[in-house]
Enzyme design. Structure first.
Site, mmCIF file in Angstrom:
data_model
loop_
_atom_site.group_PDB
_atom_site.id
_atom_site.type_symbol
_atom_site.label_atom_id
_atom_site.label_comp_id
_atom_site.label_asym_id
_atom_site.label_seq_id
_atom_site.Cartn_x
_atom_site.Cartn_y
_atom_site.Cartn_z
ATOM 1 N N ASP A 29 55.643 -70.473 -22.227
ATOM 2 C CA ASP A 29 55.995 -70.297 -20.987
ATOM 3 C C ASP A 29 55.002 -69.940 -19.813
ATOM 4 O O ASP A 29 54.382 -68.847 -20.178
ATOM 5 C CB ASP A 29 57.355 -70.075 -20.591
ATOM 6 N N ILE A 30 54.875 -70.549 -18.647
ATOM 7 C CA ILE A 30 53.792 -70.146 -17.829
ATOM 8 C C ILE A 30 54.316 -68.986 -17.115
ATOM 9 O O ILE A 30 53.473 -68.226 -16.443
ATOM 10 C CB ILE A 30 53.471 -71.391 -16.861
ATOM 11 N N ASN A 86 68.869 -74.429 -20.663
ATOM 12 C CA ASN A 86 69.307 -74.528 -19.374
ATOM 13 C C ASN A 86 69.778 -75.903 -19.031
ATOM 14 O O ASN A 86 68.561 -76.825 -18.913
ATOM 15 C CB ASN A 86 68.441 -74.000 -18.158
ATOM 16 N N GLN A 93 68.709 -75.463 -14.511
ATOM 17 C CA GLN A 93 67.493 -76.389 -15.027
ATOM 18 C C GLN A 93 66.474 -76.663 -14.016
ATOM 19 O O GLN A 93 66.977 -77.354 -13.024
ATOM 20 C CB GLN A 93 68.280 -77.573 -15.758
ATOM 21 N N HIS A 99 64.499 -79.117 -23.141
ATOM 22 C CA HIS A 99 63.584 -78.001 -23.859
ATOM 23 C C HIS A 99 64.325 -76.986 -24.136
ATOM 24 O O HIS A 99 65.444 -76.642 -23.470
ATOM 25 C CB HIS A 99 62.621 -77.650 -22.855
ATOM 26 N N LEU A 100 64.166 -76.517 -25.126
ATOM 27 C CA LEU A 100 64.739 -74.941 -25.643
ATOM 28 C C LEU A 100 63.469 -73.907 -25.175
ATOM 29 O O LEU A 100 62.510 -73.848 -25.220
ATOM 30 C CB LEU A 100 64.723 -74.759 -27.052
ATOM 31 N N HIS A 101 64.276 -72.727 -24.687
ATOM 32 C CA HIS A 101 63.518 -71.453 -24.552
ATOM 33 C C HIS A 101 63.739 -70.648 -25.843
ATOM 34 O O HIS A 101 64.611 -70.313 -26.049
ATOM 35 C CB HIS A 101 64.093 -70.906 -23.273
HETATM 36 P P1 AMP Z 1 64.130 -74.545 -16.860
HETATM 37 O O1 AMP Z 1 64.448 -73.740 -15.553
HETATM 38 O O2 AMP Z 1 64.883 -74.155 -18.013
HETATM 39 O O3 AMP Z 1 64.192 -75.868 -16.527
HETATM 40 O O4 AMP Z 1 62.831 -74.142 -17.517
HETATM 41 C C1 AMP Z 1 61.433 -74.458 -17.143
HETATM 42 C C2 AMP Z 1 60.341 -73.744 -17.575
HETATM 43 O O5 AMP Z 1 59.277 -74.379 -17.452
HETATM 44 C C3 AMP Z 1 60.376 -72.420 -16.698
HETATM 45 O O6 AMP Z 1 60.756 -71.174 -17.526
HETATM 46 C C4 AMP Z 1 58.745 -72.502 -16.199
HETATM 47 O O7 AMP Z 1 58.301 -71.295 -16.236
HETATM 48 C C5 AMP Z 1 58.175 -73.499 -17.314
HETATM 49 N N1 AMP Z 1 57.073 -74.138 -16.680
HETATM 50 C C6 AMP Z 1 56.876 -74.783 -15.472
HETATM 51 N N2 AMP Z 1 55.671 -75.584 -15.707
HETATM 52 C C7 AMP Z 1 55.098 -75.005 -16.819
HETATM 53 C C8 AMP Z 1 53.936 -75.336 -17.418
HETATM 54 N N3 AMP Z 1 52.812 -76.200 -16.615
HETATM 55 N N4 AMP Z 1 53.531 -74.882 -18.580
HETATM 56 C C9 AMP Z 1 54.422 -74.003 -18.838
HETATM 57 N N5 AMP Z 1 55.639 -73.682 -18.836
HETATM 58 C C10 AMP Z 1 56.116 -74.273 -17.393
#
Ligand code: AMP
Ligand code: ZN
Length: 113
Positions: A29-30, A86, A93, A99-101
């Site tokens: 995750d970024i 989420n 979300q 996606h899974l975290h």
């Molecule tokens: P959600 O809020 O559950 O939809 O999670 C989306 C996740 O994607 C967040 O934790 C962001 O930090 C992550 N995210 C968004 N853009 C990127 C990216 N380019 N590379 C890696 N993670 C990302």
């Protein structure tokens, strides 16, 4: 329709990939919320859990098995880790590609916020 995770899956956007197979990609995750924070995504664009079709049951299961692989690879299988989806607005979300975290490397709290 633009989708960040589809771009990552297609190699059009850089990501720190930790695992991939024919159906699933996992990358860091970024904006990590734990010492280890990896996202595990299906290559197929499924916006939310309720958009998954019955025929994608195996794919949904493969996401969890990929989480297991990632945890082993990153040395979290003994200490434990949390897997979160989420799903939708109340769950905050932000990226509408399922996606899974996978979060680990610290003691979590419960209930989640
Ligand atoms: P959600 O809020 O559950 O939809 O999670 C989306 C996740 O994607 C967040 O934790 C962001 O930090 C992550 N995210 C968004 N853009 C990127 C990216 N380019 N590379 C890696 N993670 C990302
Ligand atoms: Zn997508």
């Amino acid at each position: 329709m633009k989708c960040i995770f589809c771009d990552i899956v297609a190699g059009k956007m850089p990501a720190r990939t930790v695992y991939e197979d024919d159906q699933v990609v996992a990358f860091h995750d970024i904006n990590p919320q734990a010492p280890t924070h990896v996202l595990i995504v299906p290559r197929a664009h499924i916006p939310r859990l309720q958009d998954a079709a019955e025929e994608q049951a195996t794919l949904i299961g493969r996401l969890l098995l990929a989480a297991n692989r990632v945890a082993e690879r990153l040395g979290l299988d003994r200490s434990g880790y949390r897997v979160v989806i989420n799903n939708g607005p109340d769950a905050l979300q932000t990226v509408y590609h399922l996606h899974l975290h996978l979060l680990g490397g610290r003691r979590m709290s419960w209930p989640p916020g």
